[in-house]
Design a protein around this motif. Structure first.
Motif, PDB file in Angstrom:
ATOM      1  N   GLN A 191     -16.410  -1.766  21.268  1.00 10.74           N
ATOM      2  CA  GLN A 191     -16.262  -0.242  21.639  1.00 10.74           C
ATOM      3  C   GLN A 191     -15.452   0.352  20.322  1.00 10.74           C
ATOM      4  O   GLN A 191     -15.810   1.347  19.868  1.00 10.74           O
ATOM      5  N   ILE A 192     -14.334  -0.455  19.704  1.00  7.67           N
ATOM      6  CA  ILE A 192     -13.851   0.214  18.501  1.00  7.67           C
ATOM      7  C   ILE A 192     -14.734   0.280  17.483  1.00  7.67           C
ATOM      8  O   ILE A 192     -14.641   1.122  16.546  1.00  7.67           O
ATOM      9  N   ALA A 193     -15.505  -0.784  17.258  1.00  8.80           N
ATOM     10  CA  ALA A 193     -16.600  -0.807  16.037  1.00  8.80           C
ATOM     11  C   ALA A 193     -17.362   0.462  16.279  1.00  8.80           C
ATOM     12  O   ALA A 193     -17.783   1.460  15.081  1.00  8.80           O
ATOM     13  N   ALA A 194     -18.020   0.782  17.235  1.00  8.28           N
ATOM     14  CA  ALA A 194     -18.904   1.831  17.616  1.00  8.28           C
ATOM     15  C   ALA A 194     -18.036   3.350  17.338  1.00  8.28           C
ATOM     16  O   ALA A 194     -18.588   4.230  16.860  1.00  8.28           O
ATOM     17  N   ALA A 195     -16.600   3.312  17.757  1.00  6.51           N
ATOM     18  CA  ALA A 195     -16.037   4.573  17.806  1.00  6.51           C
ATOM     19  C   ALA A 195     -15.653   4.917  16.170  1.00  6.51           C
ATOM     20  O   ALA A 195     -15.587   5.812  15.739  1.00  6.51           O
ATOM     21  N   MET A 196     -15.326   3.783  15.570  1.00  9.58           N
ATOM     22  CA  MET A 196     -15.018   4.020  13.916  1.00  9.58           C
ATOM     23  C   MET A 196     -16.355   4.461  13.244  1.00  9.58           C
ATOM     24  O   MET A 196     -16.288   5.273  12.563  1.00  9.58           O
ATOM     25  N   ALA A 197     -17.628   3.856  13.726  1.00 13.77           N
ATOM     26  CA  ALA A 197     -18.760   4.406  12.939  1.00 13.77           C
ATOM     27  C   ALA A 197     -19.031   5.805  13.301  1.00 13.77           C
ATOM     28  O   ALA A 197     -19.338   6.678  12.448  1.00 13.77           O
ATOM     29  N   LEU A 198     -18.984   6.108  14.405  1.00 13.48           N
ATOM     30  CA  LEU A 198     -19.135   7.604  15.052  1.00 13.48           C
ATOM     31  C   LEU A 198     -17.897   8.486  14.451  1.00 13.48           C
ATOM     32  O   LEU A 198     -18.513   9.948  14.003  1.00 13.48           O
ATOM     33  N   CYS A 199     -16.904   8.021  14.238  1.00 14.80           N
ATOM     34  CA  CYS A 199     -15.909   9.169  13.601  1.00 14.80           C
ATOM     35  C   CYS A 199     -16.269   9.331  12.059  1.00 14.80           C
ATOM     36  O   CYS A 199     -16.132  10.359  11.597  1.00 14.80           O
ATOM     37  N   ASN A 200     -16.770   7.975  11.398  1.00 14.62           N
ATOM     38  CA  ASN A 200     -17.117   8.320  10.111  1.00 14.62           C
ATOM     39  C   ASN A 200     -18.136   9.305   9.921  1.00 14.62           C
ATOM     40  O   ASN A 200     -18.318   9.878   8.781  1.00 14.62           O
ATOM     41  N   ILE A 223      -7.254   4.667  20.850  1.00  9.18           N
ATOM     42  CA  ILE A 223      -6.601   5.016  19.688  1.00  9.18           C
ATOM     43  C   ILE A 223      -7.966   5.438  18.978  1.00  9.18           C
ATOM     44  O   ILE A 223      -7.806   6.436  18.290  1.00  9.18           O
ATOM     45  N   GLU A 224      -8.915   4.569  18.690  1.00  3.16           N
ATOM     46  CA  GLU A 224     -10.066   4.846  18.044  1.00  3.16           C
ATOM     47  C   GLU A 224     -10.830   6.174  18.513  1.00  3.16           C
ATOM     48  O   GLU A 224     -11.293   6.914  17.915  1.00  3.16           O
ATOM     49  N   ILE A 278     -12.504  12.063  18.910  1.00  2.00           N
ATOM     50  CA  ILE A 278     -12.305  13.231  19.695  1.00  2.00           C
ATOM     51  C   ILE A 278     -11.712  14.360  18.459  1.00  2.00           C
ATOM     52  O   ILE A 278     -12.342  15.463  18.522  1.00  2.00           O
ATOM     53  N   ALA A 279     -10.735  13.945  17.885  1.00  2.49           N
ATOM     54  CA  ALA A 279     -10.022  14.823  16.989  1.00  2.49           C
ATOM     55  C   ALA A 279     -11.197  15.286  15.811  1.00  2.49           C
ATOM     56  O   ALA A 279     -11.223  16.587  15.360  1.00  2.49           O
ATOM     57  N   ARG A 280     -11.805  14.135  15.251  1.00  3.19           N
ATOM     58  CA  ARG A 280     -12.719  14.393  14.179  1.00  3.19           C
ATOM     59  C   ARG A 280     -13.992  15.619  14.857  1.00  3.19           C
ATOM     60  O   ARG A 280     -14.321  16.388  13.958  1.00  3.19           O
TER      61      ARG A 280
END
Length: 599
Positions: free
Chosen positions: A230-239, A272-273, A278-280
């Motif tokens: 989940q963290i890896a997916a959230a980081m990729a989507l955020c980028n 956190i991620e 959401i912010a991005r």
């Protein structure tokens, strides 16, 4: 059949999407027709036979690819469409060339436009097609039946001929295919690789999105059995969500409800991620702002910001659920798993030796406050939602107790809410009533920062927010005017300029109490430092002249010395910055005329 070939090519040229069944079957049909044409060839029989051998090999590989595609639960179409379409073009060329060899005879061979060079070119194209399909088999072959690299449990990073001029394309295909087909550990690795690629440049982001990377990343985000995934997916989507178009793709994939659900029901490291995501998204897309608000993520963010705010650490475990149920807005559904995750994941982080619980909670709150800021930015509706919770009270408390990024994020959220209230009377009356405890708490903290802070990064937002609230203060609220007047002499010119801008909002005609506020500014000796600001840069001069004009027209100045100084300053403005701004020139002329009448 020739008409069918022409229609297929026309569809491809116009970038339309034919059914996947047609894409899969058409090259196989072509290969069968080529093999029949090879048997009928009369000239260049040896070359035609070699074409037949290559096409037969390619046909077998195509059929294997179709079988794997049909048996794959999560089918990834993009590389299949691209490669099968490219193979079809090559086979179409082969069919046309072999058909020209149907008739024999010396004269036919002599005048024929077919030559050995044409066959050499065709052999190279067929070799490339075989290489492309072989690569395609390797990324589909998750069970290793064809000896593919993916069968060994890793990511295919070989380079197919079709991507020889653009290796990034093949890497993206491989990573996305791994998200579809491979084990959870390989999916995590693939998500990290996509995240790394997307950080490099915008072109990589565009390729990842165009090649269908968003959907499997959102699916990986829902992998509750693996917080690391989940963290890896959230980081990729955020980028990837770095502009409106990219963010809108996530929205169109129905990502917002899933993102909010994961945010509410995951361990804190995942939250956190997801808060960053959401912010991005809210930062770049107003539709995302509205979508997150509909899912009531604002209530969840406010409740998380209030966590551990009024209870001792010793009683943290026993009081967490009771406390969160008390502070969450009534419209927010309570989920005890969310409450427990704040503790559980902190314990896990200690075992890993990464972060202490309080450091983790601080990071969580910092990212929640960043998301709340982006959701409020430029949105009256979302600002209203924050004020309808106990958000203002909790933001005031965080501004008082915290520092660094968390405090700044809270201040920036307050700026957005007060800016919305400045131009929306209903919000201003409902959220910032004089007798409102939350409004009073906010004003107290803003004034404290204006008085005590030595850091312009916190002082300037506080000054701006007080300016936005200028219409909410009664004439007797002199405690607000005094600190702003004092900042006119601040050594940082930006602080002085922002104080002038804030005071202009107290003295402009749109403010019902402009006369009373103007007199208060003069009483607090605001004229001398204000006139000193006329020696600043053009922006400072502009706003200082505007405030001087308001004071001249509204303060009813009686001291002849101050009145003469003000008149002299305004008359001198005709030869300075006022000449470059017609609206300011008119305002200065009006103020000069008013002062002359008074004198």
């Amino acid at each position: 059949m020739d008409r069918h070939i022409f229609q297929f090519n026309q569809v491809d040229d116009h970038h339309q999407q034919p059914p996947i069944e047609e894409v899969l079957s058409f090259p196989i049909v072509l290969s069968d027709r080529i093999l029949h044409a090879v048997d009928d060839s009369k000239s260049y029989k040896l070359e035609c036979a070699d074409v037949g051998k290559q096409v037969d090999r390619l046909s077998q590989m195509l059929r294997s690819a179709v079988r794997l595609a049909n048996s794959t639960p999560s089918f990834y179409e993009r590389p299949v469409r691209r490669i099968f379409t490219d193979v079809a073009k090559t086979l179409n060329r082969a069919l046309n060339l072999v058909r020209k060899c149907r008739r024999g005879g010396f004269f036919r061979r002599f005048v024929s436009i077919v030559g050995v060079v044409d066959f050499r070119k065709l052999f190279n194209l067929l070799d490339a097609s075989i290489g492309d399909v072989k690569w395609l088999l390797s990324i589909f072959d998750v069970d290793g039946e064809s000896g593919g690299i993916a069968g060994g449990g890793g990511i295919v990073l070989s380079l197919p001929p079709i991507a020889s001029n653009d290796p990034i394309l093949s890497w993206v295909w491989s990573y996305i295919a791994s998200l579809h087909f491979c084990s959870i550990n390989v999916k995590i690795e693939a998500a990290h690789e996509l995240s790394s690629l997307s950080r490099d440049n915008d072109r990589n982001k565009k390729i990842i999105i165009e090649e269908g990377g968003i959907s499997p990343l959102l699916k990986l985000l829902k992998e509750k059995s693996s917080p690391e995934a989940q963290i890896a997916a959230a980081m990729a989507l955020c980028n990837l969500a770095n502009d409106q178009n990219n963010t809108r793709v996530i929205v169109n994939e129905h990502g917002i409800p899933n993102i909010v659900q994961i945010f509410r029901n995951s361990p804190i490291l995942v939250q956190i991620e997801v808060a960053k995501l959401i912010a991005r998204m809210a930062e770049h897309d107003s539709v995302s702002q509205e979508g997150f608000a509909r899912e009531n993520v604002i209530g969840s963010l406010v409740s998380f910001l209030s966590f551990n705010m009024f209870i001792d650490d010793d009683g943290l475990r026993g009081k967490t659920n009771k406390f969160l149920k008390k502070v969450i807005h009534p419209n927010v559904e309570i989920n005890t798993q969310v409450d427990r995750s704040l503790i559980m994941c902190s314990d896990n982080s200690n075992k890993r030796g990464k972060k202490e619980p309080q450091d983790l909670i601080l990071e969580f709150k910092t990212n929640c406050s960043g998301a709340l800021w982006m959701l409020a930015r430029g949105s009256i509706a979302n600002s209203r939602k924050i004020t309808e919770t106990k958000g203002l009270l909790y933001l005031a408390k965080l501004i008082e107790k915290e520092n660094g990024e968390l405090q700044i994020n809270c201040l920036m959220t307050i700026i957005e809410i007060t800016a919305a209230a400045e131009y929306n009377p209903d919000l201003r009356r409902s959220a910032f009533k004089t007798n409102s405890p939350s409004a009073k708490a906010i004003v107290d903290q803003l004034l404290r920062l204006i008085h005590e802070s030595d850091n312009p990064v916190t002082k300037i937002p506080a000054i701006k927010a007080i300016g936005h609230l200028a219409r909410t203060f009664p004439s007797r609220e002199t405690r607000v005017i005094g600190p702003l007047v004092k900042q006119l002499s601040h050594k940082n010119p930006i602080v002085g300029t922002e104080s002038v801008i804030a005071l202009c909002k107290f003295t402009c005609e749109e403010n019902f109490l402009h006369a009373e506020h103007s007199k208060t500014i003069v009483e607090f000796k605001g004229l001398p430092p204000l006139m000193n600001l006329l020696r600043g840069n053009e922006r400072t001069q502009y706003h200082a002249l505007v405030l001087l004009c308001y004071l001249a027209m509204h303060a009813g100045i009686n001291e002849s010395f101050e009145q003469r100084r003000l008149l002299t300053a305004l008359e001198g403005a005709d030869n300075s910055v006022a000449c470059r701004h017609s609206e300011l020139r008119e305002l200065v002329a009006k103020a000069v005329q008013y002062l002359k009448i008074l004198s």
